[in-house]
Motif scaffolding. Structure first.
Motif, PDB file in Angstrom:
ATOM      1  N   MET A   1     -34.838 -25.047 -31.973  1.00  0.00           N
ATOM      2  CA  MET A   1     -33.739 -24.726 -32.894  1.00  0.00           C
ATOM      3  C   MET A   1     -32.706 -23.855 -32.179  1.00  0.00           C
ATOM      4  O   MET A   1     -33.071 -22.952 -31.416  1.00  0.00           O
ATOM      5  CB  MET A   1     -34.276 -23.982 -34.128  1.00  0.00           C
ATOM      6  CG  MET A   1     -33.239 -23.761 -35.194  1.00  0.00           C
ATOM      7  SD  MET A   1     -33.933 -23.162 -36.749  1.00  0.00           S
ATOM      8  CE  MET A   1     -34.806 -21.729 -36.214  1.00  0.00           C
ATOM      9  N   ARG A   2     -31.447 -24.140 -32.456  1.00  0.00           N
ATOM     10  CA  ARG A   2     -30.387 -23.411 -31.800  1.00  0.00           C
ATOM     11  C   ARG A   2     -30.334 -21.969 -32.290  1.00  0.00           C
ATOM     12  O   ARG A   2     -30.752 -21.645 -33.403  1.00  0.00           O
ATOM     13  CB  ARG A   2     -29.048 -24.101 -32.058  1.00  0.00           C
ATOM     14  CG  ARG A   2     -28.954 -25.479 -31.421  1.00  0.00           C
ATOM     15  CD  ARG A   2     -27.605 -26.096 -31.679  1.00  0.00           C
ATOM     16  NE  ARG A   2     -27.501 -27.425 -31.093  1.00  0.00           N
ATOM     17  CZ  ARG A   2     -26.431 -28.211 -31.198  1.00  0.00           C
ATOM     18  NH1 ARG A   2     -25.384 -27.792 -31.900  1.00  0.00           N
ATOM     19  NH2 ARG A   2     -26.411 -29.403 -30.617  1.00  0.00           N
ATOM     20  N   GLN A   3     -29.762 -21.124 -31.411  1.00  0.00           N
ATOM     21  CA  GLN A   3     -29.721 -19.706 -31.735  1.00  0.00           C
ATOM     22  C   GLN A   3     -28.798 -19.425 -32.931  1.00  0.00           C
ATOM     23  O   GLN A   3     -29.096 -18.588 -33.778  1.00  0.00           O
ATOM     24  CB  GLN A   3     -29.253 -18.922 -30.510  1.00  0.00           C
ATOM     25  CG  GLN A   3     -29.351 -17.407 -30.672  1.00  0.00           C
ATOM     26  CD  GLN A   3     -28.968 -16.686 -29.408  1.00  0.00           C
ATOM     27  OE1 GLN A   3     -28.539 -17.302 -28.438  1.00  0.00           O
ATOM     28  NE2 GLN A   3     -29.114 -15.372 -29.408  1.00  0.00           N
ATOM     29  N   LYS A   4     -27.688 -20.123 -33.003  1.00  0.00           N
ATOM     30  CA  LYS A   4     -26.750 -19.904 -34.100  1.00  0.00           C
ATOM     31  C   LYS A   4     -27.397 -20.274 -35.437  1.00  0.00           C
ATOM     32  O   LYS A   4     -27.260 -19.542 -36.439  1.00  0.00           O
ATOM     33  CB  LYS A   4     -25.502 -20.746 -33.861  1.00  0.00           C
ATOM     34  CG  LYS A   4     -24.395 -20.495 -34.853  1.00  0.00           C
ATOM     35  CD  LYS A   4     -23.153 -21.286 -34.490  1.00  0.00           C
ATOM     36  CE  LYS A   4     -22.032 -21.036 -35.486  1.00  0.00           C
ATOM     37  NZ  LYS A   4     -20.816 -21.823 -35.144  1.00  0.00           N
ATOM     38  N   ARG A   5     -28.108 -21.397 -35.475  1.00  0.00           N
ATOM     39  CA  ARG A   5     -28.762 -21.811 -36.714  1.00  0.00           C
ATOM     40  C   ARG A   5     -29.901 -20.852 -37.071  1.00  0.00           C
ATOM     41  O   ARG A   5     -30.103 -20.526 -38.245  1.00  0.00           O
ATOM     42  CB  ARG A   5     -29.301 -23.229 -36.537  1.00  0.00           C
ATOM     43  CG  ARG A   5     -29.875 -23.830 -37.811  1.00  0.00           C
ATOM     44  CD  ARG A   5     -30.430 -25.205 -37.558  1.00  0.00           C
ATOM     45  NE  ARG A   5     -29.394 -26.134 -37.140  1.00  0.00           N
ATOM     46  CZ  ARG A   5     -29.626 -27.383 -36.734  1.00  0.00           C
ATOM     47  NH1 ARG A   5     -30.872 -27.833 -36.670  1.00  0.00           N
ATOM     48  NH2 ARG A   5     -28.633 -28.166 -36.385  1.00  0.00           N
ATOM     49  N   ALA A   6     -30.637 -20.373 -36.061  1.00  0.00           N
ATOM     50  CA  ALA A   6     -31.736 -19.435 -36.331  1.00  0.00           C
ATOM     51  C   ALA A   6     -31.201 -18.131 -36.931  1.00  0.00           C
ATOM     52  O   ALA A   6     -31.791 -17.570 -37.861  1.00  0.00           O
ATOM     53  CB  ALA A   6     -32.503 -19.154 -35.045  1.00  0.00           C
ATOM     54  N   LYS A   7     -30.059 -17.642 -36.434  1.00  0.00           N
ATOM     55  CA  LYS A   7     -29.460 -16.416 -36.985  1.00  0.00           C
ATOM     56  C   LYS A   7     -29.014 -16.626 -38.429  1.00  0.00           C
ATOM     57  O   LYS A   7     -29.181 -15.747 -39.282  1.00  0.00           O
ATOM     58  CB  LYS A   7     -28.270 -15.978 -36.130  1.00  0.00           C
ATOM     59  CG  LYS A   7     -28.662 -15.357 -34.808  1.00  0.00           C
ATOM     60  CD  LYS A   7     -27.436 -14.889 -34.056  1.00  0.00           C
ATOM     61  CE  LYS A   7     -27.828 -14.218 -32.743  1.00  0.00           C
ATOM     62  NZ  LYS A   7     -26.619 -13.757 -31.995  1.00  0.00           N
ATOM     63  N   ALA A   8     -28.457 -17.802 -38.711  1.00  0.00           N
ATOM     64  CA  ALA A   8     -28.018 -18.091 -40.082  1.00  0.00           C
ATOM     65  C   ALA A   8     -29.206 -18.136 -41.038  1.00  0.00           C
ATOM     66  O   ALA A   8     -29.145 -17.581 -42.152  1.00  0.00           O
ATOM     67  CB  ALA A   8     -27.246 -19.411 -40.110  1.00  0.00           C
ATOM     68  N   TYR A   9     -30.305 -18.766 -40.622  1.00  0.00           N
ATOM     69  CA  TYR A   9     -31.499 -18.822 -41.479  1.00  0.00           C
ATOM     70  C   TYR A   9     -32.101 -17.431 -41.693  1.00  0.00           C
ATOM     71  O   TYR A   9     -32.539 -17.093 -42.801  1.00  0.00           O
ATOM     72  CB  TYR A   9     -32.543 -19.749 -40.844  1.00  0.00           C
ATOM     73  CG  TYR A   9     -32.155 -21.212 -40.827  1.00  0.00           C
ATOM     74  CD1 TYR A   9     -31.107 -21.684 -41.622  1.00  0.00           C
ATOM     75  CD2 TYR A   9     -32.833 -22.134 -40.024  1.00  0.00           C
ATOM     76  CE1 TYR A   9     -30.770 -23.029 -41.601  1.00  0.00           C
ATOM     77  CE2 TYR A   9     -32.492 -23.468 -40.001  1.00  0.00           C
ATOM     78  CZ  TYR A   9     -31.442 -23.913 -40.792  1.00  0.00           C
ATOM     79  OH  TYR A   9     -31.087 -25.248 -40.784  1.00  0.00           O
ATOM     80  N   LYS A  10     -32.098 -16.629 -40.643  1.00  0.00           N
ATOM     81  CA  LYS A  10     -32.647 -15.271 -40.767  1.00  0.00           C
ATOM     82  C   LYS A  10     -31.799 -14.429 -41.721  1.00  0.00           C
ATOM     83  O   LYS A  10     -32.324 -13.675 -42.553  1.00  0.00           O
ATOM     84  CB  LYS A  10     -32.691 -14.616 -39.383  1.00  0.00           C
ATOM     85  CG  LYS A  10     -33.416 -13.288 -39.372  1.00  0.00           C
ATOM     86  CD  LYS A  10     -33.545 -12.770 -37.951  1.00  0.00           C
ATOM     87  CE  LYS A  10     -34.318 -11.454 -37.935  1.00  0.00           C
ATOM     88  NZ  LYS A  10     -34.472 -10.941 -36.544  1.00  0.00           N
TER      89      LYS A  10
END
Length: 314
Positions: A1-10
């Motif tokens: 999973m991309r870092q940008k998407r992981a930050k958004a989910y977090k």
């Protein structure tokens, strides 16, 4: 999973935890279609859910969804085996009903048990997004598990809860005072109370740290303390005078006696220096006289001898 998407989910799960009270391990309800798609792609369900939700999770499934998987036949046996490892959520349905209706009844209108729904059904997702607040929704898209953003209903619920938490409770707001005879209800009437005084605007006091400190003036001595100091000074002066007198008397005694004479080598102008000089000069004169007498006697003896020798020669 991309870092940008992981930050958004977090960030999204943090908002759910803070506002609606979600906590780990997250309870994830899966339907039959979601389990089938996950099994087809060969992904570890629990690991994939923990990656998306950024925390520990607990996969759950209802009895109605399990019955849908049994209906697949022998071809779906591997999906049934995978679903049997999940925790069984009791839906209290005596007869099996479709999975969408079962999940809708379990979630209810407010999601009191804080479930996260993982489904591939588009009608179910639309219903939860438009009618039920505080329900995170996930689905599989091209072999990737995706979590949908916060719905408008959830955002409105969040804003209302924040305003309620910021507003003071009604019990803390004081009630207005009852009207009295002195206060008139007419808004046009002028109040007789004087206006509040304004604070004087002018130069302020300097910074106390930048101002030089004032010198502390010693208080004047009291009567008792002054007398004590004067008496001590008088005693000291008397003692000094007595010692001076004793020293002078000793000097006079030494000058009058037959003791050794002190010669003022430097040639002082004092009386003692003059007397010592006179004594030393008298002694020197006496010595010279004695020497002269001895020299004269020796010369007379030589003349007498010279005369006697001359007579003998004649």
């Amino acid at each position: 999973m991309r870092q940008k998407r992981a930050k958004a989910y977090k960030r999204l799960m943090h908002a759910y935890c803070v506002t609606f009270g979600f906590r780990q391990p997250y309870q994830v309800l899966l339907d039959a279609a979601f389990c089938e798609s996950i099994a087809r792609s060969g992904i570890d369900v629990e690991k994939q859910l923990e990656t998306v939700l950024q925390g520990n999770c607990k996969p759950m499934i209802t009895q109605c969804c399990i019955s849908e998987l049994y209906a697949l036949g022998p071809s779906g046996q591997h999906v049934v085996d995978m679903a049997k490892n999940f925790e069984r959520r009791k839906c209290n349905h005596r007869e099996a009903i479709p999975g969408d209706e079962c999940l809708t009844s379990v979630v209810g209108t407010t999601n009191p048990h804080r479930y996260i729904i993982s489904t591939q059904s588009e009608p179910l997702r639309n219903h939860l997004r438009s009618n039920v607040p505080a329900v995170p929704v996930m689905h599989v898209k091209r072999g990737v598990t995706v979590m949908e953003p916060m719905s408008e209903v959830t955002k409105e619920k969040k804003e209302s809860m924040e305003t309620q938490s910021l507003a003071p409770p009604p019990s803390s707001i004081p009630a207005p005072p009852p009207p009295t005879a002195s206060t008139s209800t007419d808004p046009t009437s002028k109040s007789t109370a004087p206006p509040p005084k304004k604070k004087p605007s002018g130069p302020k006091a300097p910074n106390p740290l930048s101002v030089k400190k004032k010198k502390v003036v010693a208080p004047p001595p009291t009567a008792g303390k002054g007398k004590g100091k004067e008496s001590v000074k008088r005693k000291r002066d008397e003692e000094v005078e007595v010692t001076k007198k004793k020293a002078e008397e000793k000097k006079d005694e030494e000058d009058d006696g037959e003791g050794p004479l002190k010669v003022n080598i430097i040639g002082g102008d004092g009386e003692a220096g003059g007397e010592a000089g006179e004594g030393a000069g008298g002694r020197k004169k006496k010595r010279r006289r004695k020497r002269g007498k001895t020299v004269a006697g020796a010369g007379a003896a030589e003349e007498a001898e010279g005369e006697g020798s001359g007579e003998d020669s004649e």
